[in-house]
Design an enzyme around this catalytic site. Structure first.
Site, mmCIF file in Angstrom:
data_model
loop_
_atom_site.group_PDB
_atom_site.id
_atom_site.type_symbol
_atom_site.label_atom_id
_atom_site.label_comp_id
_atom_site.label_asym_id
_atom_site.label_seq_id
_atom_site.Cartn_x
_atom_site.Cartn_y
_atom_site.Cartn_z
ATOM 1 N N LYS A 13 42.775 28.567 2.915
ATOM 2 C CA LYS A 13 41.714 27.797 2.118
ATOM 3 C C LYS A 13 40.140 28.936 2.856
ATOM 4 C CE LYS A 13 43.579 24.701 -1.179
ATOM 5 N NZ LYS A 13 43.067 23.539 -1.971
ATOM 6 N N TYR A 70 41.101 26.544 -10.552
ATOM 7 C CA TYR A 70 41.789 25.270 -11.055
ATOM 8 C C TYR A 70 40.990 24.529 -12.053
ATOM 9 C CZ TYR A 70 42.874 25.112 -6.070
ATOM 10 O OH TYR A 70 43.214 25.379 -4.618
ATOM 11 N N ASN A 113 41.840 21.215 3.240
ATOM 12 C CA ASN A 113 43.351 21.426 3.327
ATOM 13 C C ASN A 113 43.719 22.130 3.452
ATOM 14 O OD1 ASN A 113 43.282 21.442 0.462
ATOM 15 N ND2 ASN A 113 44.337 19.990 0.463
ATOM 16 N N HIS A 130 47.006 26.493 -0.956
ATOM 17 C CA HIS A 130 46.972 25.723 -2.033
ATOM 18 C C HIS A 130 48.033 26.670 -1.987
ATOM 19 C CE1 HIS A 130 47.002 26.386 -6.172
ATOM 20 N NE2 HIS A 130 47.518 27.310 -6.026
ATOM 21 N N GLU A 189 48.796 31.984 -10.956
ATOM 22 C CA GLU A 189 48.208 32.842 -10.105
ATOM 23 C C GLU A 189 48.382 33.300 -9.154
ATOM 24 O OE1 GLU A 189 47.865 27.551 -9.516
ATOM 25 O OE2 GLU A 189 49.010 28.743 -7.865
HETATM 26 P P1 ADP Z 1 48.118 20.324 -4.084
HETATM 27 O O1 ADP Z 1 46.473 21.674 -3.484
HETATM 28 O O2 ADP Z 1 48.280 19.873 -3.094
HETATM 29 O O3 ADP Z 1 48.412 20.661 -5.117
HETATM 30 P P2 ADP Z 1 45.653 18.383 -6.277
HETATM 31 O O4 ADP Z 1 46.938 19.954 -7.065
HETATM 32 O O5 ADP Z 1 45.956 17.432 -6.786
HETATM 33 O O6 ADP Z 1 46.738 19.332 -4.692
HETATM 34 O O7 ADP Z 1 44.684 18.981 -5.663
HETATM 35 C C1 ADP Z 1 43.583 20.406 -5.979
HETATM 36 C C2 ADP Z 1 43.240 20.552 -4.370
HETATM 37 O O8 ADP Z 1 42.145 19.591 -5.145
HETATM 38 C C3 ADP Z 1 44.031 20.019 -3.441
HETATM 39 O O9 ADP Z 1 44.385 20.400 -1.959
HETATM 40 C C4 ADP Z 1 42.415 20.091 -2.515
HETATM 41 O O10 ADP Z 1 41.956 20.592 -1.849
HETATM 42 C C5 ADP Z 1 41.328 19.440 -3.788
HETATM 43 N N1 ADP Z 1 41.737 17.544 -3.465
HETATM 44 C C6 ADP Z 1 42.719 16.829 -3.906
HETATM 45 N N2 ADP Z 1 42.250 15.489 -4.726
HETATM 46 C C7 ADP Z 1 40.891 15.260 -4.329
HETATM 47 C C8 ADP Z 1 40.342 13.854 -3.377
HETATM 48 N N3 ADP Z 1 41.075 13.518 -3.651
HETATM 49 N N4 ADP Z 1 39.115 14.242 -3.227
HETATM 50 C C9 ADP Z 1 38.862 16.537 -3.375
HETATM 51 N N5 ADP Z 1 39.619 16.795 -3.141
HETATM 52 C C10 ADP Z 1 40.971 16.517 -4.000
HETATM 53 MG MG MG Z 2 47.940 21.983 -6.855
#
Ligand code: ADP
Ligand code: MG
Length: 132
Positions: free
Chosen positions: A3, A43, A106, A109, A120
């Site tokens: 990312k 997304y 973070n 992905h 994807e």
């Molecule tokens: P993951 O990437 O671990 O599968 P999710 O699918 O729940 O997590 O969420 C997709 C992405 O959205 C996350 O990787 C993060 O970048 C963002 N995200 C998730 N939860 C939050 C939050 N509470 N606030 C801001 N961004 C978030």
């Molecule tokens: Mg996810």
């Protein structure tokens, strides 16, 4: 995907090293920059979540690296390698523990199922550039 925060911090190579060291083979890889429509489409499953706007802004804020990875049990093993969504909760030694800035920014992905991985992969790659 690697990312925008990870590219900005010059962590791309270290993250790719960790992925290879963990036994994944890279079948396709490219540097690209998602536009708003592309990030919203990628997304779409999160479109009703309160952080959707922030997520789209972040994912379009700079280039990303998209890759197709192959391994037995790849989806589960990649999620183990990257760690929890929030780096504060991610296990020691995981990519997000080492390189994520925050729960939003973070670093990486990972697909959440084989079905979504196929969707994807097709989203990022036409197929012709996939090795093997
Ligand atoms: P993951 O990437 O671990 O599968 P999710 O699918 O729940 O997590 O969420 C997709 C992405 O959205 C996350 O990787 C993060 O970048 C963002 N995200 C998730 N939860 C939050 C939050 N509470 N606030 C801001 N961004 C978030
Ligand atoms: Mg996810």
């Amino acid at each position: 995907m690697i990312k925008p925060d990870a590219l900005e911090a010059n962590n791309t190579g270290k993250i790719i090293d960790m992925i290879i060291e963990a036994g994944f083979s890279i079948k396709a890889m490219k540097l690209t920059h998602l536009n708003k429509t592309e990030a919203e489409t990628f997304y779409a499953v999160h479109s009703e979540r309160p952080f959707f706007g922030e997520l789209v802004d972040y994912m379009t804020s700079g280039p990303i690296v998209a890759a197709i990875l192959e391994k037995d049990n790849a989806v589960a093993d990649f999620r183990t390698l990257i760690g929890a969504t929030d780096p504060a909760e991610a296990a020691e030694g995981t990519i997000r523990k080492k390189y994520a800035e925050s729960k939003a920014k973070n670093a990486v992905h990972g697909s959440d199922s084989d079905e979504n991985a196929a969707i994807e992969c097709a989203y990022h790659f036409s197929g012709r550039e996939i090795v093997g």
